[in-house]
Motif scaffolding. Structure first.
Motif, PDB file in Angstrom:
ATOM      1  N   ASP A  42       0.839  -1.207   0.000  1.00  0.00           N
ATOM      2  CA  ASP A  42       0.000   0.000   0.000  1.00  0.00           C
ATOM      3  C   ASP A  42       0.872   1.254   0.000  1.00  0.00           C
ATOM      4  OD1 ASP A  42      -2.399  -1.350   0.287  1.00  0.00           O
ATOM      5  OD2 ASP A  42      -2.660  -0.866   2.402  1.00  0.00           O
ATOM      6  N   PHE A  43       0.403   2.298  -0.711  1.00  0.00           N
ATOM      7  CA  PHE A  43       1.034   3.610  -0.641  1.00  0.00           C
ATOM      8  C   PHE A  43      -0.044   4.663  -0.430  1.00  0.00           C
ATOM      9  CE2 PHE A  43       3.959   1.153  -3.263  1.00  0.00           C
ATOM     10  CZ  PHE A  43       5.185   1.438  -2.655  1.00  0.00           C
ATOM     11  N   ASN A  44       0.301   5.714   0.291  1.00  0.00           N
ATOM     12  CA  ASN A  44      -0.576   6.871   0.468  1.00  0.00           C
ATOM     13  C   ASN A  44      -0.270   7.827  -0.675  1.00  0.00           C
ATOM     14  OD1 ASN A  44      -1.716   9.334   1.112  1.00  0.00           O
ATOM     15  ND2 ASN A  44      -1.272   9.171   3.279  1.00  0.00           N
ATOM     16  N   PHE A  45      -1.089   7.778  -1.721  1.00  0.00           N
ATOM     17  CA  PHE A  45      -0.914   8.569  -2.937  1.00  0.00           C
ATOM     18  C   PHE A  45      -1.703   9.861  -2.793  1.00  0.00           C
ATOM     19  CE2 PHE A  45      -1.952   9.195  -7.570  1.00  0.00           C
ATOM     20  CZ  PHE A  45      -0.659   9.328  -8.035  1.00  0.00           C
ATOM     21  N   TYR A  46      -1.119  10.839  -2.111  1.00  0.00           N
ATOM     22  CA  TYR A  46      -1.750  12.137  -1.897  1.00  0.00           C
ATOM     23  C   TYR A  46      -3.121  11.991  -1.227  1.00  0.00           C
ATOM     24  CZ  TYR A  46       2.012  13.483  -4.972  1.00  0.00           C
ATOM     25  OH  TYR A  46       3.254  13.649  -5.534  1.00  0.00           O
ATOM     26  N   GLY A  47      -3.187  11.124  -0.216  1.00  0.00           N
ATOM     27  CA  GLY A  47      -4.426  10.914   0.527  1.00  0.00           C
ATOM     28  C   GLY A  47      -5.301   9.802  -0.002  1.00  0.00           C
ATOM     29  N   HIS A  48      -4.863   9.128  -1.047  1.00  0.00           N
ATOM     30  CA  HIS A  48      -5.615   8.024  -1.635  1.00  0.00           C
ATOM     31  C   HIS A  48      -4.813   6.741  -1.496  1.00  0.00           C
ATOM     32  CE1 HIS A  48      -8.397  10.935  -3.263  1.00  0.00           C
ATOM     33  NE2 HIS A  48      -7.337  11.639  -3.622  1.00  0.00           N
ATOM     34  N   GLN A  49      -5.503   5.621  -1.437  1.00  0.00           N
ATOM     35  CA  GLN A  49      -4.838   4.337  -1.256  1.00  0.00           C
ATOM     36  C   GLN A  49      -4.603   3.666  -2.601  1.00  0.00           C
ATOM     37  OE1 GLN A  49      -7.105   0.976   0.137  1.00  0.00           O
ATOM     38  NE2 GLN A  49      -5.447   0.351   1.501  1.00  0.00           N
ATOM     39  N   ILE A  50      -3.329   3.522  -2.961  1.00  0.00           N
ATOM     40  CA  ILE A  50      -2.985   2.749  -4.146  1.00  0.00           C
ATOM     41  C   ILE A  50      -2.228   1.519  -3.670  1.00  0.00           C
ATOM     42  CG2 ILE A  50      -3.019   4.717  -5.717  1.00  0.00           C
ATOM     43  CD1 ILE A  50       0.079   4.644  -5.685  1.00  0.00           C
ATOM     44  N   VAL A  51      -2.443   0.422  -4.365  1.00  0.00           N
ATOM     45  CA  VAL A  51      -1.860  -0.842  -3.940  1.00  0.00           C
ATOM     46  C   VAL A  51      -1.142  -1.492  -5.112  1.00  0.00           C
ATOM     47  CG1 VAL A  51      -2.285  -3.054  -2.832  1.00  0.00           C
ATOM     48  CG2 VAL A  51      -3.795  -1.121  -2.340  1.00  0.00           C
ATOM     49  N   ALA A  52       0.156  -1.651  -4.963  1.00  0.00           N
ATOM     50  CA  ALA A  52       0.976  -2.319  -5.973  1.00  0.00           C
ATOM     51  C   ALA A  52       0.901  -3.825  -5.723  1.00  0.00           C
ATOM     52  CB  ALA A  52       2.418  -1.832  -5.874  1.00  0.00           C
ATOM     53  N   HIS A  53       0.450  -4.558  -6.725  1.00  0.00           N
ATOM     54  CA  HIS A  53       0.375  -6.017  -6.648  1.00  0.00           C
ATOM     55  C   HIS A  53       1.447  -6.603  -7.553  1.00  0.00           C
ATOM     56  CE1 HIS A  53      -3.426  -6.758  -4.431  1.00  0.00           C
ATOM     57  NE2 HIS A  53      -3.699  -5.515  -4.843  1.00  0.00           N
ATOM     58  N   LEU A  54       2.171  -7.586  -7.048  1.00  0.00           N
ATOM     59  CA  LEU A  54       3.212  -8.223  -7.844  1.00  0.00           C
ATOM     60  C   LEU A  54       2.566  -9.072  -8.936  1.00  0.00           C
ATOM     61  CD1 LEU A  54       6.254  -8.347  -8.019  1.00  0.00           C
ATOM     62  CD2 LEU A  54       6.203 -10.369  -6.564  1.00  0.00           C
ATOM     63  N   SER A  55       2.695  -8.621 -10.179  1.00  0.00           N
ATOM     64  CA  SER A  55       2.112  -9.298 -11.338  1.00  0.00           C
ATOM     65  C   SER A  55       2.846  -8.820 -12.590  1.00  0.00           C
ATOM     66  CB  SER A  55       0.614  -9.015 -11.425  1.00  0.00           C
ATOM     67  OG  SER A  55       0.016  -9.748 -12.471  1.00  0.00           O
ATOM     68  N   PRO A  56       4.085  -9.286 -12.779  1.00  0.00           N
ATOM     69  CA  PRO A  56       4.930  -8.761 -13.862  1.00  0.00           C
ATOM     70  C   PRO A  56       4.313  -8.820 -15.264  1.00  0.00           C
ATOM     71  CG  PRO A  56       6.177 -10.205 -12.422  1.00  0.00           C
ATOM     72  CD  PRO A  56       4.751 -10.307 -11.997  1.00  0.00           C
ATOM     73  N   ASP A  57       3.526  -9.831 -15.552  1.00  0.00           N
ATOM     74  CA  ASP A  57       2.960  -9.968 -16.894  1.00  0.00           C
ATOM     75  C   ASP A  57       1.837  -8.971 -17.176  1.00  0.00           C
ATOM     76  OD1 ASP A  57       4.715 -12.037 -17.381  1.00  0.00           O
ATOM     77  OD2 ASP A  57       3.262 -13.591 -16.858  1.00  0.00           O
ATOM     78  N   GLU A  58       1.287  -8.371 -16.141  1.00  0.00           N
ATOM     79  CA  GLU A  58       0.172  -7.427 -16.305  1.00  0.00           C
ATOM     80  C   GLU A  58       0.618  -5.969 -16.335  1.00  0.00           C
ATOM     81  OE1 GLU A  58      -3.135  -8.216 -16.697  1.00  0.00           O
ATOM     82  OE2 GLU A  58      -2.407 -10.260 -16.863  1.00  0.00           O
ATOM     83  N   ALA A  59       1.837  -5.671 -15.902  1.00  0.00           N
ATOM     84  CA  ALA A  59       2.301  -4.293 -15.755  1.00  0.00           C
ATOM     85  C   ALA A  59       2.530  -3.630 -17.115  1.00  0.00           C
ATOM     86  CB  ALA A  59       3.577  -4.265 -14.923  1.00  0.00           C
ATOM     87  N   GLY A  60       2.405  -2.311 -17.131  1.00  0.00           N
ATOM     88  CA  GLY A  60       2.715  -1.528 -18.322  1.00  0.00           C
ATOM     89  C   GLY A  60       1.482  -1.101 -19.092  1.00  0.00           C
ATOM     90  N   HIS A  61       1.643  -0.037 -19.870  1.00  0.00           N
ATOM     91  CA  HIS A  61       0.537   0.437 -20.710  1.00  0.00           C
ATOM     92  C   HIS A  61       0.794  -0.023 -22.145  1.00  0.00           C
ATOM     93  CE1 HIS A  61       1.882   3.756 -23.351  1.00  0.00           C
ATOM     94  NE2 HIS A  61       2.876   3.864 -22.481  1.00  0.00           N
ATOM     95  N   ARG A  62      -0.294  -0.162 -22.920  1.00  0.00           N
ATOM     96  CA  ARG A  62      -0.153  -0.740 -24.254  1.00  0.00           C
ATOM     97  C   ARG A  62      -0.828   0.036 -25.375  1.00  0.00           C
ATOM     98  NH1 ARG A  62       0.129  -4.142 -20.311  1.00  0.00           N
ATOM     99  NH2 ARG A  62       1.393  -6.011 -20.334  1.00  0.00           N
ATOM    100  N   ALA A  63      -1.683   0.986 -25.039  1.00  0.00           N
ATOM    101  CA  ALA A  63      -2.430   1.706 -26.086  1.00  0.00           C
ATOM    102  C   ALA A  63      -2.544   3.178 -25.708  1.00  0.00           C
ATOM    103  CB  ALA A  63      -3.815   1.093 -26.256  1.00  0.00           C
ATOM    104  N   THR A  64      -2.746   4.017 -26.730  1.00  0.00           N
ATOM    105  CA  THR A  64      -2.923   5.449 -26.494  1.00  0.00           C
ATOM    106  C   THR A  64      -4.191   5.946 -27.163  1.00  0.00           C
ATOM    107  OG1 THR A  64      -1.593   6.062 -28.424  1.00  0.00           O
ATOM    108  CG2 THR A  64      -0.427   5.880 -26.322  1.00  0.00           C
ATOM    109  N   SER A  65      -4.628   7.139 -26.740  1.00  0.00           N
ATOM    110  CA  SER A  65      -5.801   7.798 -27.290  1.00  0.00           C
ATOM    111  C   SER A  65      -5.450   9.277 -27.460  1.00  0.00           C
ATOM    112  CB  SER A  65      -6.974   7.639 -26.312  1.00  0.00           C
ATOM    113  OG  SER A  65      -8.111   8.297 -26.778  1.00  0.00           O
ATOM    114  N   ALA A  66      -5.924   9.896 -28.526  1.00  0.00           N
ATOM    115  CA  ALA A  66      -5.607  11.304 -28.792  1.00  0.00           C
ATOM    116  C   ALA A  66      -6.420  12.222 -27.884  1.00  0.00           C
ATOM    117  CB  ALA A  66      -5.892  11.635 -30.250  1.00  0.00           C
ATOM    118  N   VAL A  67      -5.711  13.103 -27.168  1.00  0.00           N
ATOM    119  CA  VAL A  67      -6.352  14.111 -26.319  1.00  0.00           C
ATOM    120  C   VAL A  67      -5.608  15.422 -26.525  1.00  0.00           C
ATOM    121  CG1 VAL A  67      -6.947  14.812 -23.975  1.00  0.00           C
ATOM    122  CG2 VAL A  67      -7.022  12.385 -24.585  1.00  0.00           C
TER     123      VAL A  67
END
Length: 142
Positions: A42-67
């Protein structure tokens, strides 16, 4: 509409290494570590709870969208900071030689929803966006 108190969100995401997650979220971004186990941290992400789970095959981003002319990672998360906090973090990340996917800049300049934004990857390739609004009432403005 600005709320007096916003409930913290919870987000779980995959990482390939807890050491890399602790270095990035804890040391670089300054997010205090909370509870942990052999499978998550768990990390305190500016007052929010984010949780890093060990899952190497799932990590990373794969697609983009124009903004607004940028190729924004479709799968990303982040936080909205005050303008001074955003500027301080942008400076810290630049000093740490962070490779930005999208350099710190103003998006939708002069339009409804004008915001400061920056995108970068954590050590597992997950996309993170940090943004700021000069006027927080424009967060959801149309």
């Amino acid at each position: 509409m600005t709320q007096a108190a916003i409930p913290p969100f919870h987000l779980a995401f995959p990482v390939h290494s807890f050491a890399a997650a602790r270095e990035f979220y804890g040391d670089l971004l300054g997010c205090p570590e909370g509870r942990s186990s052999a499978d998550w941290v768990d990390f305190n992400f500016y007052g929010h709870q984010i949780v890093a789970h060990l899952s190497p095959d799932e990590a990373g981003h794969r697609a983009t969208s124009a903004v607004d002319g940028d190729a924004v990672p479709v799968r990303h998360f982040g936080v909205v900071l005050s303008v001074p906090q955003w500027e301080a973090l942008a400076d810290k990340l630049k000093q740490a030689d962070t490779k930005f996917i999208i350099e710190p800049h103003i998006r939708f300049k002069g339009e409804v929803g004008e915001q400061a934004t920056m995108f970068f990857l954590d050590r597992s390739g997950n996309a993170v966006e940090i943004k700021a609004f000069a006027n927080m009432d424009s967060l959801f403005a149309k």
